[in-house]
Design a protein around this motif. Structure first.
Motif, PDB file in Angstrom:
ATOM      1  N   GLN A 266       0.954  -1.268   0.076  1.00 39.42           N
ATOM      2  CA  GLN A 266       0.244   0.063  -0.082  1.00 39.42           C
ATOM      3  C   GLN A 266       1.022   1.458   0.126  1.00 39.42           C
ATOM      4  O   GLN A 266       1.998   1.125   0.313  1.00 39.42           O
ATOM      5  N   THR A 267       0.823   1.867  -0.615  1.00 41.06           N
ATOM      6  CA  THR A 267       1.608   3.908  -0.578  1.00 41.06           C
ATOM      7  C   THR A 267       1.637   4.872   0.594  1.00 41.06           C
ATOM      8  O   THR A 267       2.738   4.483   1.162  1.00 41.06           O
ATOM      9  N   TYR A 268       0.737   4.290   1.095  1.00 46.43           N
ATOM     10  CA  TYR A 268       0.317   4.498   2.563  1.00 46.43           C
ATOM     11  C   TYR A 268       1.269   3.826   3.565  1.00 46.43           C
ATOM     12  O   TYR A 268       1.693   4.023   5.060  1.00 46.43           O
ATOM     13  N   TYR A 269       2.080   3.435   3.262  1.00 48.46           N
ATOM     14  CA  TYR A 269       2.614   2.219   4.366  1.00 48.46           C
ATOM     15  C   TYR A 269       3.897   3.367   4.884  1.00 48.46           C
ATOM     16  O   TYR A 269       4.853   3.760   3.590  1.00 48.46           O
ATOM     17  N   THR A 270       4.980   3.039   5.650  1.00 47.75           N
ATOM     18  CA  THR A 270       5.874   3.785   6.118  1.00 47.75           C
ATOM     19  C   THR A 270       7.134   2.962   6.607  1.00 47.75           C
ATOM     20  O   THR A 270       8.166   3.390   6.598  1.00 47.75           O
ATOM     21  N   GLY A 271       6.628   1.637   7.046  1.00 47.04           N
ATOM     22  CA  GLY A 271       7.473   0.536   7.432  1.00 47.04           C
ATOM     23  C   GLY A 271       7.124  -0.703   7.402  1.00 47.04           C
ATOM     24  O   GLY A 271       6.950  -0.952   5.826  1.00 47.04           O
ATOM     25  N   MET A 272       7.116  -1.672   8.518  1.00 50.67           N
ATOM     26  CA  MET A 272       6.946  -2.710   7.578  1.00 50.67           C
ATOM     27  C   MET A 272       5.977  -3.126   7.127  1.00 50.67           C
ATOM     28  O   MET A 272       5.049  -2.918   8.016  1.00 50.67           O
ATOM     29  N   ALA A 273       5.668  -4.490   6.627  1.00 48.77           N
ATOM     30  CA  ALA A 273       4.258  -4.562   5.802  1.00 48.77           C
ATOM     31  C   ALA A 273       4.134  -6.271   5.758  1.00 48.77           C
ATOM     32  O   ALA A 273       5.771  -6.564   5.140  1.00 48.77           O
ATOM     33  N   PHE A 274       3.703  -6.786   5.835  1.00 49.29           N
ATOM     34  CA  PHE A 274       3.571  -8.580   6.183  1.00 49.29           C
ATOM     35  C   PHE A 274       1.987  -9.199   5.198  1.00 49.29           C
ATOM     36  O   PHE A 274       1.512  -8.041   4.963  1.00 49.29           O
ATOM     37  N   ARG A 275       2.339  -9.737   4.193  1.00 49.62           N
ATOM     38  CA  ARG A 275       1.115 -10.540   3.859  1.00 49.62           C
ATOM     39  C   ARG A 275       1.350 -12.099   4.026  1.00 49.62           C
ATOM     40  O   ARG A 275       2.432 -12.782   3.645  1.00 49.62           O
ATOM     41  N   GLY A 276       0.106 -13.081   3.566  1.00 45.90           N
ATOM     42  CA  GLY A 276      -0.247 -14.209   3.513  1.00 45.90           C
ATOM     43  C   GLY A 276      -0.181 -15.306   2.483  1.00 45.90           C
ATOM     44  O   GLY A 276      -1.649 -14.181   1.867  1.00 45.90           O
ATOM     45  N   PHE A 277       0.517 -16.359   2.218  1.00 49.36           N
ATOM     46  CA  PHE A 277       0.395 -17.097   1.239  1.00 49.36           C
ATOM     47  C   PHE A 277      -0.455 -18.341   1.429  1.00 49.36           C
ATOM     48  O   PHE A 277       0.990 -19.408   2.550  1.00 49.36           O
ATOM     49  N   THR A 278      -0.778 -19.095   0.638  1.00 45.84           N
ATOM     50  CA  THR A 278      -0.517 -20.692   0.893  1.00 45.84           C
ATOM     51  C   THR A 278      -0.199 -20.827  -0.502  1.00 45.84           C
ATOM     52  O   THR A 278      -0.148 -20.378  -1.471  1.00 45.84           O
ATOM     53  N   ASP A 279       0.795 -22.500  -0.979  1.00 42.63           N
ATOM     54  CA  ASP A 279       0.678 -22.861  -2.004  1.00 42.63           C
ATOM     55  C   ASP A 279      -0.141 -22.699  -2.878  1.00 42.63           C
ATOM     56  O   ASP A 279       0.395 -22.542  -4.042  1.00 42.63           O
ATOM     57  N   LYS A 280      -1.500 -22.975  -2.817  1.00 37.23           N
ATOM     58  CA  LYS A 280      -2.438 -23.275  -4.082  1.00 37.23           C
ATOM     59  C   LYS A 280      -2.679 -22.236  -4.867  1.00 37.23           C
ATOM     60  O   LYS A 280      -2.930 -22.212  -5.516  1.00 37.23           O
ATOM     61  N   SER A 281      -2.571 -20.852  -4.382  1.00 38.48           N
ATOM     62  CA  SER A 281      -3.081 -20.028  -5.416  1.00 38.48           C
ATOM     63  C   SER A 281      -2.311 -18.444  -5.087  1.00 38.48           C
ATOM     64  O   SER A 281      -1.316 -18.063  -3.830  1.00 38.48           O
ATOM     65  N   ALA A 282      -2.206 -17.546  -5.688  1.00 32.93           N
ATOM     66  CA  ALA A 282      -1.216 -16.160  -6.264  1.00 32.93           C
ATOM     67  C   ALA A 282      -2.378 -15.219  -5.100  1.00 32.93           C
ATOM     68  O   ALA A 282      -1.192 -14.294  -4.686  1.00 32.93           O
ATOM     69  N   ASP A 283      -3.089 -15.129  -4.799  1.00 31.98           N
ATOM     70  CA  ASP A 283      -3.890 -14.741  -3.632  1.00 31.98           C
ATOM     71  C   ASP A 283      -3.523 -14.639  -2.261  1.00 31.98           C
ATOM     72  O   ASP A 283      -3.160 -15.491  -2.028  1.00 31.98           O
ATOM     73  N   TYR A 284      -3.451 -13.425  -1.714  1.00 24.77           N
ATOM     74  CA  TYR A 284      -3.059 -13.474   0.293  1.00 24.77           C
ATOM     75  C   TYR A 284      -4.218 -13.870   1.025  1.00 24.77           C
ATOM     76  O   TYR A 284      -5.177 -12.927   0.662  1.00 24.77           O
ATOM     77  N   LEU A 285      -4.064 -13.880   1.973  1.00 21.18           N
ATOM     78  CA  LEU A 285      -5.296 -14.113   2.937  1.00 21.18           C
ATOM     79  C   LEU A 285      -5.312 -13.072   3.939  1.00 21.18           C
ATOM     80  O   LEU A 285      -6.253 -12.724   3.881  1.00 21.18           O
ATOM     81  N   PHE A 286      -3.950 -12.326   3.335  1.00 19.49           N
ATOM     82  CA  PHE A 286      -3.724 -10.943   4.754  1.00 19.49           C
ATOM     83  C   PHE A 286      -2.684  -9.962   4.093  1.00 19.49           C
ATOM     84  O   PHE A 286      -1.521 -10.734   3.528  1.00 19.49           O
ATOM     85  N   SER A 287      -2.787  -9.047   4.257  1.00 22.02           N
ATOM     86  CA  SER A 287      -2.457  -8.153   4.495  1.00 22.02           C
ATOM     87  C   SER A 287      -2.020  -7.181   5.221  1.00 22.02           C
ATOM     88  O   SER A 287      -3.300  -6.558   5.552  1.00 22.02           O
ATOM     89  N   GLY A 288      -0.878  -6.126   5.655  1.00 24.10           N
ATOM     90  CA  GLY A 288      -1.056  -5.464   6.920  1.00 24.10           C
ATOM     91  C   GLY A 288       0.268  -4.933   6.662  1.00 24.10           C
ATOM     92  O   GLY A 288       0.913  -5.526   5.937  1.00 24.10           O
ATOM     93  N   GLY A 289       0.435  -3.990   7.755  1.00 26.70           N
ATOM     94  CA  GLY A 289       1.702  -3.164   7.517  1.00 26.70           C
ATOM     95  C   GLY A 289       1.416  -1.627   8.201  1.00 26.70           C
ATOM     96  O   GLY A 289      -0.139  -1.031   8.608  1.00 26.70           O
ATOM     97  N   ARG A 290       2.349  -1.145   9.165  1.00 29.97           N
ATOM     98  CA  ARG A 290       2.661   0.212   9.252  1.00 29.97           C
ATOM     99  C   ARG A 290       2.560   1.455   8.809  1.00 29.97           C
ATOM    100  O   ARG A 290       2.955   1.379   7.479  1.00 29.97           O
ATOM    101  N   TYR A 291       1.866   2.217   9.403  1.00 28.62           N
ATOM    102  CA  TYR A 291       1.279   3.822   8.394  1.00 28.62           C
ATOM    103  C   TYR A 291       1.285   4.287   9.673  1.00 28.62           C
ATOM    104  O   TYR A 291       0.768   5.402   9.886  1.00 28.62           O
ATOM    105  N   ASP A 292       3.131   4.435   9.941  1.00 30.81           N
ATOM    106  CA  ASP A 292       2.415   6.107  11.033  1.00 30.81           C
ATOM    107  C   ASP A 292       2.737   7.712  10.690  1.00 30.81           C
ATOM    108  O   ASP A 292       2.001   8.483  11.079  1.00 30.81           O
ATOM    109  N   ASP A 293       2.001   7.334   8.626  1.00 30.98           N
ATOM    110  CA  ASP A 293       1.942   8.900   8.239  1.00 30.98           C
ATOM    111  C   ASP A 293       0.234   9.496   8.071  1.00 30.98           C
ATOM    112  O   ASP A 293       0.224  10.549   7.011  1.00 30.98           O
ATOM    113  N   LEU A 294      -0.449   8.274   8.190  1.00 32.09           N
ATOM    114  CA  LEU A 294      -1.336   8.327   7.148  1.00 32.09           C
ATOM    115  C   LEU A 294      -2.537   9.324   8.133  1.00 32.09           C
ATOM    116  O   LEU A 294      -3.264  10.542   7.444  1.00 32.09           O
ATOM    117  N   LEU A 295      -2.388   9.421   9.362  1.00 30.88           N
ATOM    118  CA  LEU A 295      -3.241  10.168   9.379  1.00 30.88           C
ATOM    119  C   LEU A 295      -3.121  11.571   9.838  1.00 30.88           C
ATOM    120  O   LEU A 295      -3.642  12.749   9.630  1.00 30.88           O
TER     121      LEU A 295
END
Ligand SMILES: N[C@@H](Cc1c[nH]c[nH+]1)C(=O)O
Length: 379
Positions: A266-295
């Motif tokens: 995400q363009t608004y992330y400012t730090g670590m980001a993480f996504r979860g995948f399984t072998d079966k598909s390229a779609d991620y199960l979850f996506s997240g990250g730090r966004y200290d400047d968004l507010l």
């Protein structure tokens, strides 16, 4: 009605699919609440301005106008509305929110993916330290574990890594910008020619392999360490390394990889980001990250935040659904409603048969493989 088609990228969800989704959402929400998160619900419609920080290249929002002609959108993201709420209400910080709902992203035609997606997520607002990032990871990984997902890979990345490295290179600014674009596009011819002035420097080994700086965590880190020390990079390396160790310790069955050659999810992330995948598909199960400047897009005060959202549709796809057992049909006369209700409460997997006569009820029972209870005889 002439057009019975669905809008591009949307779908109906019938029976098991819709019920599995409902069950997954319920379980996730229960887990969020158990960890002390509070629910936040925001409208599906927002003013377009709320999503200015999104700058998404691969999709655009559905646009419409309010009664005054102000541009509105169907929300393409659920984190930005949380930031809007935080900046317009006087909620005390720190705070932990959870939410669920649909986001709408108009993708390219024939991209094969849906334009309406269901997310369930959390946002932790008001904590600077890595413990908040780890809480998001624990929520994501414990959620996957509860859904019975075994082959999970967590891909860690960092929103600042590429910029920090590029800034230290001894190249003119326009070359730096082109280099970054070529790296992200994996345009190797262009990338190599832009890097060529640095061929015999202490960066050459790293630069030669940077476009492939994803996959095995330790291997990627070894390559990063071939570069001369960059002070600003140290914290990034330490955070990623500590996070990998944390996941390995808390969730030893899950694999951790690193990707330091991609644009931030995400363009608004400012730090670590993480996504979860399984072998079966390229779609991620979850996506997240730090966004200290968004507010700061909404207000002057600087606030730290981190969050993660599950792609509920991906979870539905990977959840093994139990085949439905044949139900029992309760056939009754319309003056026997009370009796039918009593039977319905008594039986586990039953439904009222609303057919007008016994023959129709029997046909329905045969075609659906159900057992028929005929209450009309019990007068
Ligand atoms: N809103 C992000 C996920 C997220 C939640 N919090 C932080 N990031 C997404 O849709 O990709």
């Amino acid at each position: 009605m002439t057009n019975k088609n669905l809008p591009n990228g949307t779908r109906d969800e019938l029976g098991t699919q819709a019920e599995t989704k409902e069950a997954i959402e319920k379980r996730l929400f229960k887990g969020f609440r158990q960890r002390g998160f509070r629910k936040l619900t925001t409208p599906v419609l927002e003013y377009s301005d709320v999503f200015k920080p999104l700058n998404a290249n691969n999709y655009r929002p559905y646009q419409l106008l309010d009664e005054q002609g102000e541009p509105l959108v169907l929300r393409p993201d659920l984190t930005l509305p949380v930031a809007r709420v935080m900046s317009t209400t006087g909620v005390d910080l720190p705070v932990k929110w959870y939410y669920g709902g649909d986001v709408f992203r108009v993708k390219k035609r024939l991209s094969g993916s849906y334009n309406q997606l269901t997310q369930a997520g959390i946002e932790i607002v008001g904590y600077k330290g890595i413990k908040a990032d780890w809480e998001c990871l624990v929520v994501a990984l414990a959620g996957c574990q509860e859904m019975g997902i075994q082959d999970l890979t967590i891909e860690l990345s960092h929103a600042k890594f590429v910029d920090v490295v590029i800034q230290t290179l001894d190249l003119p600014q326009p070359t730096k910008d082109s280099l970054k674009a070529a790296l992200y596009a994996k345009d190797l011819n262009k990338y190599n020619s832009l890097c060529s002035p640095l061929a015999n420097t202490a960066y050459s080994k790293f630069l030669a392999e940077w476009p492939w700086l994803f996959g095995d965590f330790d291997k990627a880190m070894r390559l990063v360490k071939t570069m001369p020390e960059i002070a600003e990079l140290q914290q990034i390396i330490d955070d990623l390394t500590a996070t990998k160790a944390f996941i390995n310790q808390q969730f030893p069955d899950y694999k951790v990889t690193l990707d330091l050659s991609i644009p931030s999810p995400q363009t608004y992330y400012t730090g670590m980001a993480f996504r979860g995948f399984t072998d079966k598909s390229a779609d991620y199960l979850f996506s997240g990250g730090r966004y200290d400047d968004l507010l700061t897009n909404f207000q002057k005060v600087h606030v730290s935040a981190v969050g993660v959202a599950f792609d509920v549709d991906s979870l539905v796809e990977r959840t093994v659904v139990q085949s439905e057992k044949p139900v029992t049909l309760i056939y009754f006369n319309q003056d026997q409603w009370q009796l039918a209700e009593a039977k319905l409460r008594e039986l586990k997997n039953a439904t009222l048969c609303l057919a007008d006569n016994l023959a129709a009820a029997q046909r329905l029972a045969t075609s659906t493989g159900s057992q028929l209870i005929d209450l009309t005889k019990s007068r």
